[in-house]
Enzyme design. Structure first.
Site, PDB file in Angstrom:
ATOM      1  N   LYS A  11      -8.937  -8.429   9.461  1.00 58.33           N
ATOM      2  CA  LYS A  11      -9.312  -9.995   9.876  1.00 58.33           C
ATOM      3  C   LYS A  11      -8.351 -10.924   9.195  1.00 58.33           C
ATOM      4  CE  LYS A  11     -14.250  -8.697   9.661  1.00 58.33           C
ATOM      5  NZ  LYS A  11     -15.530  -9.084   9.109  1.00 58.33           N
ATOM      6  N   TYR A  51     -18.930 -11.042  18.604  1.00 57.32           N
ATOM      7  CA  TYR A  51     -20.183 -10.752  17.372  1.00 57.32           C
ATOM      8  C   TYR A  51     -21.390 -11.456  18.048  1.00 57.32           C
ATOM      9  CZ  TYR A  51     -17.076  -9.444  13.389  1.00 57.32           C
ATOM     10  OH  TYR A  51     -16.485  -8.909  12.430  1.00 57.32           O
ATOM     11  N   PHE A  59     -25.088 -17.598   9.929  1.00 55.44           N
ATOM     12  CA  PHE A  59     -23.533 -17.536   9.819  1.00 55.44           C
ATOM     13  C   PHE A  59     -22.695 -17.487  10.899  1.00 55.44           C
ATOM     14  CE2 PHE A  59     -25.269 -13.350   9.047  1.00 55.44           C
ATOM     15  CZ  PHE A  59     -24.474 -12.607  10.114  1.00 55.44           C
ATOM     16  N   ARG A  87     -16.525   3.089   7.551  1.00 57.33           N
ATOM     17  CA  ARG A  87     -17.491   2.224   7.074  1.00 57.33           C
ATOM     18  C   ARG A  87     -17.441   2.490   5.588  1.00 57.33           C
ATOM     19  NH1 ARG A  87     -19.956  -1.929  10.212  1.00 57.33           N
ATOM     20  NH2 ARG A  87     -21.536  -1.856   8.691  1.00 57.33           N
ATOM     21  N   THR A  93     -20.607  -4.894   3.325  1.00 54.83           N
ATOM     22  CA  THR A  93     -20.078  -6.055   3.941  1.00 54.83           C
ATOM     23  C   THR A  93     -19.922  -7.316   2.606  1.00 54.83           C
ATOM     24  OG1 THR A  93     -21.910  -5.649   5.647  1.00 54.83           O
ATOM     25  CG2 THR A  93     -21.151  -7.892   5.588  1.00 54.83           C
ATOM     26  N   ASN A 114     -14.199 -10.857   4.569  1.00 56.12           N
ATOM     27  CA  ASN A 114     -14.067  -9.605   4.262  1.00 56.12           C
ATOM     28  C   ASN A 114     -13.209  -8.699   4.597  1.00 56.12           C
ATOM     29  OD1 ASN A 114     -15.424  -9.370   6.577  1.00 56.12           O
ATOM     30  ND2 ASN A 114     -17.402  -8.585   5.619  1.00 56.12           N
ATOM     31  N   HIS A 117     -13.051  -5.082  10.007  1.00 56.18           N
ATOM     32  CA  HIS A 117     -14.269  -4.817  10.680  1.00 56.18           C
ATOM     33  C   HIS A 117     -14.070  -3.318  11.049  1.00 56.18           C
ATOM     34  CE1 HIS A 117     -16.777  -4.370  14.099  1.00 56.18           C
ATOM     35  NE2 HIS A 117     -15.886  -3.761  14.657  1.00 56.18           N
ATOM     36  N   GLU A 128     -16.103  -1.612  21.886  1.00 54.75           N
ATOM     37  CA  GLU A 128     -14.888  -2.511  21.188  1.00 54.75           C
ATOM     38  C   GLU A 128     -13.544  -1.926  21.563  1.00 54.75           C
ATOM     39  OE1 GLU A 128     -18.054  -3.665  17.795  1.00 54.75           O
ATOM     40  OE2 GLU A 128     -16.142  -2.320  17.025  1.00 54.75           O
TER      41      GLU A 128
END
Ligand code: ATP
Ligand code: MG
Length: 139
Positions: A11, A51, A59, A87, A93, A114, A117, A128
Protein backbone atom coordinates in the site's frame (compact mmCIF):
# COMPACT_ATOMS: atom_id res chain seq x y z
CA UNK A 1 -3.72 -28.41 -0.15
CA UNK A 2 -2.75 -27.30 -3.63
CA UNK A 3 -0.73 -24.63 -5.34
CA UNK A 4 -2.78 -21.45 -5.43
CA UNK A 5 -2.43 -17.89 -6.67
CA UNK A 6 -3.22 -14.81 -4.68
CA UNK A 7 -3.09 -11.08 -5.23
CA UNK A 8 -1.34 -8.57 -3.02
CA UNK A 9 -0.73 -4.82 -2.84
CA UNK A 10 2.06 -3.02 -1.03
CA UNK A 11 0.00 0.00 0.00
CA UNK A 12 1.01 3.69 -0.45
CA UNK A 13 2.22 4.10 3.16
CA UNK A 14 4.78 1.30 2.83
CA UNK A 15 5.98 2.34 -0.64
CA UNK A 16 6.46 5.95 0.53
CA UNK A 17 8.29 4.82 3.66
CA UNK A 18 10.75 2.72 1.62
CA UNK A 19 9.57 -0.63 2.99
CA UNK A 20 8.67 -2.29 -0.31
CA UNK A 21 11.93 -4.23 -0.58
CA UNK A 22 11.72 -5.60 2.96
CA UNK A 23 8.07 -6.58 2.49
CA UNK A 24 8.91 -8.39 -0.76
CA UNK A 25 11.76 -10.16 1.03
CA UNK A 26 9.39 -11.33 3.80
CA UNK A 27 6.95 -12.61 1.17
CA UNK A 28 9.72 -14.52 -0.63
CA UNK A 29 11.09 -15.86 2.66
CA UNK A 30 7.62 -17.28 3.34
CA UNK A 31 7.94 -19.36 0.17
CA UNK A 32 5.92 -17.33 -2.30
CA UNK A 33 6.94 -17.16 -5.94
CA UNK A 34 6.44 -13.71 -7.46
CA UNK A 35 4.69 -14.37 -10.77
CA UNK A 36 4.21 -10.72 -11.71
CA UNK A 37 4.87 -7.37 -10.06
CA UNK A 38 4.24 -3.76 -11.11
CA UNK A 39 4.24 -0.29 -9.61
CA UNK A 40 1.08 1.69 -10.33
CA UNK A 41 -1.23 4.26 -8.78
CA UNK A 42 -4.94 3.79 -8.20
CA UNK A 43 -7.40 6.33 -9.56
CA UNK A 44 -10.31 7.20 -7.29
CA UNK A 45 -12.77 5.06 -9.31
CA UNK A 46 -10.33 2.12 -9.19
CA UNK A 47 -9.92 2.40 -5.41
CA UNK A 48 -13.69 2.73 -4.94
CA UNK A 49 -14.24 -0.36 -7.10
CA UNK A 50 -11.48 -2.37 -5.47
CA UNK A 51 -12.92 -1.81 -1.98
CA UNK A 52 -16.60 -1.67 -3.05
CA UNK A 53 -17.43 -4.36 -0.48
CA UNK A 54 -16.70 -1.73 2.20
CA UNK A 55 -18.73 1.09 0.58
CA UNK A 56 -21.18 1.32 3.50
CA UNK A 57 -18.47 1.38 6.18
CA UNK A 58 -17.61 4.61 8.00
CA UNK A 59 -13.94 4.24 7.03
CA UNK A 60 -14.61 3.90 3.27
CA UNK A 61 -13.94 7.53 2.23
CA UNK A 62 -10.71 7.61 4.24
CA UNK A 63 -9.65 4.25 2.81
CA UNK A 64 -10.16 5.47 -0.78
CA UNK A 65 -8.18 8.64 -0.05
CA UNK A 66 -5.36 6.61 1.50
CA UNK A 67 -5.18 4.07 -1.32
CA UNK A 68 -4.95 6.85 -3.95
CA UNK A 69 -2.40 9.04 -2.15
CA UNK A 70 0.67 7.59 -3.86
CA UNK A 71 2.15 4.70 -5.81
CA UNK A 72 1.44 1.10 -4.89
CA UNK A 73 3.05 -2.20 -5.90
CA UNK A 74 0.70 -4.89 -7.17
CA UNK A 75 1.77 -8.54 -7.16
CA UNK A 76 0.61 -11.94 -8.33
CA UNK A 77 1.92 -14.60 -5.93
CA UNK A 78 1.96 -18.39 -6.04
CA UNK A 79 2.43 -20.98 -3.29
CA UNK A 80 0.76 -23.94 -1.61
CA UNK A 81 -2.24 -22.54 0.28
CA UNK A 82 -1.31 -19.05 -0.94
CA UNK A 83 -4.47 -17.19 0.03
CA UNK A 84 -4.66 -18.15 3.70
CA UNK A 85 -0.87 -18.33 3.89
CA UNK A 86 -0.37 -14.74 2.77
CA UNK A 87 -3.03 -13.52 5.23
CA UNK A 88 -1.02 -15.24 7.97
CA UNK A 89 2.26 -13.60 6.90
CA UNK A 90 0.46 -10.21 6.69
CA UNK A 91 -1.00 -10.38 10.20
CA UNK A 92 -4.23 -8.92 11.54
CA UNK A 93 -5.84 -5.84 9.94
CA UNK A 94 -5.17 -3.90 13.16
CA UNK A 95 -1.39 -3.86 13.77
CA UNK A 96 -1.98 -3.50 17.51
CA UNK A 97 -3.18 -7.10 17.57
CA UNK A 98 -1.05 -8.47 14.70
CA UNK A 99 1.22 -11.36 15.71
CA UNK A 100 4.95 -10.87 16.19
CA UNK A 101 6.92 -11.45 13.00
CA UNK A 102 4.08 -10.47 10.66
CA UNK A 103 4.39 -7.78 8.00
CA UNK A 104 1.71 -5.58 9.57
CA UNK A 105 3.20 -5.91 13.05
CA UNK A 106 6.46 -4.64 11.62
CA UNK A 107 5.38 -1.94 9.17
CA UNK A 108 1.73 -0.92 9.69
CA UNK A 109 1.16 2.31 11.61
CA UNK A 110 -2.64 2.11 12.10
CA UNK A 111 -5.68 -0.05 11.30
CA UNK A 112 -6.05 2.03 8.10
CA UNK A 113 -2.41 2.52 7.12
CA UNK A 114 -1.58 -1.16 7.34
CA UNK A 115 1.00 -1.51 4.53
CA UNK A 116 -0.31 -4.56 2.65
CA UNK A 117 -3.42 -6.09 1.09
CA UNK A 118 -4.01 -9.77 0.43
CA UNK A 119 -6.99 -11.44 -1.23
CA UNK A 120 -9.34 -13.09 1.29
CA UNK A 121 -10.79 -15.98 -0.79
CA UNK A 122 -10.31 -17.86 -4.08
CA UNK A 123 -13.08 -15.87 -5.80
CA UNK A 124 -11.70 -12.48 -4.77
CA UNK A 125 -8.15 -13.55 -5.68
CA UNK A 126 -9.29 -14.44 -9.21
CA UNK A 127 -11.15 -11.14 -9.63
CA UNK A 128 -8.31 -9.04 -8.21
CA UNK A 129 -5.62 -10.80 -10.28
CA UNK A 130 -7.72 -10.20 -13.40
CA UNK A 131 -8.21 -6.55 -12.48
CA UNK A 132 -4.45 -5.84 -12.51
CA UNK A 133 -2.81 -8.49 -14.72
CA UNK A 134 -3.46 -9.93 -18.15
CA UNK A 135 -3.42 -13.68 -18.76
CA UNK A 136 -0.10 -13.45 -20.63
CA UNK A 137 1.59 -11.96 -17.55
CA UNK A 138 0.52 -14.86 -15.35
CA UNK A 139 1.91 -17.83 -17.29
P1 ATP B 1 -7.20 -5.79 2.94
O1 ATP B 1 -8.58 -6.04 2.32
O2 ATP B 1 -6.62 -4.44 2.58
O3 ATP B 1 -6.28 -6.93 2.65
P2 ATP B 1 -8.18 -6.78 5.46
O4 ATP B 1 -8.84 -7.83 4.64
O5 ATP B 1 -7.27 -7.19 6.56
O6 ATP B 1 -7.36 -5.77 4.54
P3 ATP B 1 -10.69 -5.36 5.52
O7 ATP B 1 -11.69 -5.55 6.61
O8 ATP B 1 -10.96 -5.98 4.18
O9 ATP B 1 -9.27 -5.82 6.10
O10 ATP B 1 -10.48 -3.79 5.35
C1 ATP B 1 -9.89 -3.26 4.16
C2 ATP B 1 -8.94 -2.15 4.56
O11 ATP B 1 -9.72 -1.06 5.07
C3 ATP B 1 -7.98 -2.48 5.70
O12 ATP B 1 -6.84 -3.17 5.30
C4 ATP B 1 -7.64 -1.09 6.19
O13 ATP B 1 -6.71 -0.42 5.33
C5 ATP B 1 -9.00 -0.40 6.10
N1 ATP B 1 -9.77 -0.53 7.35
C6 ATP B 1 -10.38 -1.65 7.83
N2 ATP B 1 -11.00 -1.42 8.99
C7 ATP B 1 -10.79 -0.11 9.27
C8 ATP B 1 -11.16 0.76 10.34
N3 ATP B 1 -11.90 0.32 11.36
N4 ATP B 1 -10.74 2.05 10.29
C9 ATP B 1 -10.00 2.50 9.27
N5 ATP B 1 -9.61 1.75 8.21
C10 ATP B 1 -9.99 0.46 8.22
MG1 MG C 1 -10.02 -7.39 2.96
Amino acid sequence: MSVERTFSIIKPDAVAAGHAGEILAMIEAAGFKILAVRMTRLSEPQARGFYAVHAAKPFYAGLVKFMTEGPIIVMALERENAIAGLREVMGATNPEIAAEGTIRKRFATSIERNCIHGSDAAETAAVELGFFFGAAELL
